[in-house]
Design a protein around this motif. Sequence first.
Motif, PDB file in Angstrom:
ATOM      1  N   SER A   1     -37.784 -62.736  74.961  1.00  0.00           N
ATOM      2  CA  SER A   1     -36.501 -62.620  75.665  1.00  0.00           C
ATOM      3  C   SER A   1     -35.497 -63.686  75.225  1.00  0.00           C
ATOM      4  O   SER A   1     -34.292 -63.410  75.119  1.00  0.00           O
TER       5      SER A   1
ATOM      6  N   GLY B   1     -38.346 -49.546  78.629  1.00  0.00           N
ATOM      7  CA  GLY B   1     -38.881 -50.700  79.335  1.00  0.00           C
ATOM      8  C   GLY B   1     -40.070 -50.340  80.192  1.00  0.00           C
ATOM      9  O   GLY B   1     -40.894 -49.489  79.845  1.00  0.00           O
ATOM     10  N   ASN B   2     -40.158 -50.957  81.358  1.00  0.00           N
ATOM     11  CA  ASN B   2     -41.283 -50.721  82.263  1.00  0.00           C
ATOM     12  C   ASN B   2     -40.861 -49.982  83.522  1.00  0.00           C
ATOM     13  O   ASN B   2     -41.513 -50.079  84.555  1.00  0.00           O
ATOM     14  N   SER B   3     -39.735 -49.246  83.426  1.00  0.00           N
ATOM     15  CA  SER B   3     -39.240 -48.509  84.584  1.00  0.00           C
ATOM     16  C   SER B   3     -39.823 -47.097  84.589  1.00  0.00           C
ATOM     17  O   SER B   3     -39.372 -46.211  83.858  1.00  0.00           O
TER      18      SER B   3
ATOM     19  N   ASN C   1     -48.930 -53.665  85.712  1.00  0.00           N
ATOM     20  CA  ASN C   1     -49.122 -55.063  86.114  1.00  0.00           C
ATOM     21  C   ASN C   1     -49.776 -55.867  84.990  1.00  0.00           C
ATOM     22  O   ASN C   1     -49.390 -57.014  84.716  1.00  0.00           O
TER      23      ASN C   1
ATOM     24  N   GLN D   1     -47.187 -56.579  82.361  1.00  0.00           N
ATOM     25  CA  GLN D   1     -46.238 -57.618  82.744  1.00  0.00           C
ATOM     26  C   GLN D   1     -46.840 -59.002  82.547  1.00  0.00           C
ATOM     27  O   GLN D   1     -46.176 -59.915  82.023  1.00  0.00           O
TER      28      GLN D   1
ATOM     29  N   ASP E   1     -39.844 -59.897  77.856  1.00  0.00           N
ATOM     30  CA  ASP E   1     -39.369 -59.439  79.162  1.00  0.00           C
ATOM     31  C   ASP E   1     -38.828 -58.017  79.033  1.00  0.00           C
ATOM     32  O   ASP E   1     -37.670 -57.806  78.673  1.00  0.00           O
TER      33      ASP E   1
ATOM     34  N   SER F   1     -38.137 -56.039  81.325  1.00  0.00           N
ATOM     35  CA  SER F   1     -37.181 -55.701  82.382  1.00  0.00           C
ATOM     36  C   SER F   1     -35.733 -55.885  81.930  1.00  0.00           C
ATOM     37  O   SER F   1     -34.802 -55.472  82.640  1.00  0.00           O
TER      38      SER F   1
ATOM     39  N   TYR G   1     -30.431 -53.316  80.566  1.00  0.00           N
ATOM     40  CA  TYR G   1     -29.189 -54.070  80.413  1.00  0.00           C
ATOM     41  C   TYR G   1     -28.782 -54.230  78.951  1.00  0.00           C
ATOM     42  O   TYR G   1     -28.130 -55.202  78.570  1.00  0.00           O
TER      43      TYR G   1
END
Length: 297
Positions: free
Chosen positions: A152, A178-180, A193, A196, A205, A207, A211
Motif C-alpha cells: 500500500s 479487492g476483498n469486497s 479473514n 487479510q 491493503d 481495501s 478508491y
Amino acid sequence: MSVFSFLTREKLTYRPSCPSVPSCPVSFMRGRRHRVDVPYALPKDEREEERLAFQHYTLHKILGGHYHAPIEPTVERILDVGTGTAKWAHDIARLFPQAQVYGLDLELPQGVGLPPPGNYHFVQGNVLQALPFPDNQFDFVHQRLLVSAIPSVRWPDVLHELVRVTKPGGYIELAEAGNSYQQVGASMQTFLNWGQIASIRKGIDVSLMPYLGDLLARVDMRHIRTRTFQLPVGTWGGKEGDLYARDMYAAFQGLKNFYCAVGDVDPDNFDAILADLPQEWEFCHTTHAFYIAYGQK
C-alpha cells in the motif's frame, strides 16, 4: 472431475523458467514456483500462466471489452504494466496494428500460443522500480490486477511512474479486484479473514481498490471516471458466473503457500475451507466487486 477443476481451451508449450533472468531468485513450495524478491502473493509458474490465460478470456467476456478509456483509434504507443502472459497486450496489438504495444513484467511470458504480433514488444522490468522508459512516451497505459504485488505504501510511487511515462493528454487505466464480496458464507468469510491477515503482514491493503479514482486524482490525473462491476461467482450467474468461479477457485488454490507461509494457516485447514467454497458460492449467490478507473494526464 469437479466442475471447478481448472480447464483451458489452449494447449500451451513452455520455455524454460526465467528465460530472461539468468539467476532470478525463486523458491518452490508444494510444487509451485514463487519469486522471492517481490511481495507478489501468487505463483509465477506454468500453472499460473494457464490460469491467467483463462482469466483474460473470462474478463473480456464479463467486462465487455479489453479497456474502457476513450483512447483514439490513432493511438501510437501503448504500455501494459504487469503484462503476465501478454494475452491482453497481444490482443490490443491486433486491435491497433498501427500502434507499438509494450508489455512490461519481471519475466518473459513462458507460454507459447499464437505468435506475438509484430508490433508487440516485451520489456523486462519491475513495477516497484523506475520504469525503463523516458518521460511522456505512451498514449495509453494499462495496469490490471496487481493489488497482490504492490504494498500500500508503494501505490503513490507506482502511479507517479505511470504518469511520468504517459504523454500529456494520454490515459491511464487501472483494473483491480479487492476483498469486497457480497452474500458470503462462513467458509468464504474465513478465507477472507486469512487473506487479510497475510496481506497486512506483507504490507498489502486490498481495501484500497474501491478508491482507484482517488488514487489517480492524487497524482493529478484529470477527467477521471470509475466503474464498479458486481460479478457473479458460480453457475447461478450463468456462463459468466461459471467462468469467474473457475478462475477464482484456481486463483485461491495459488494462494495456498502465501496464506500458509505468511498467514500461518494450517495447510489441511486451507484445503478443507477451499473445498467448501464452490457449493457455498452457489447457495449464497456470492458476488465480487471489480473496479475500473481511468484518467487523463
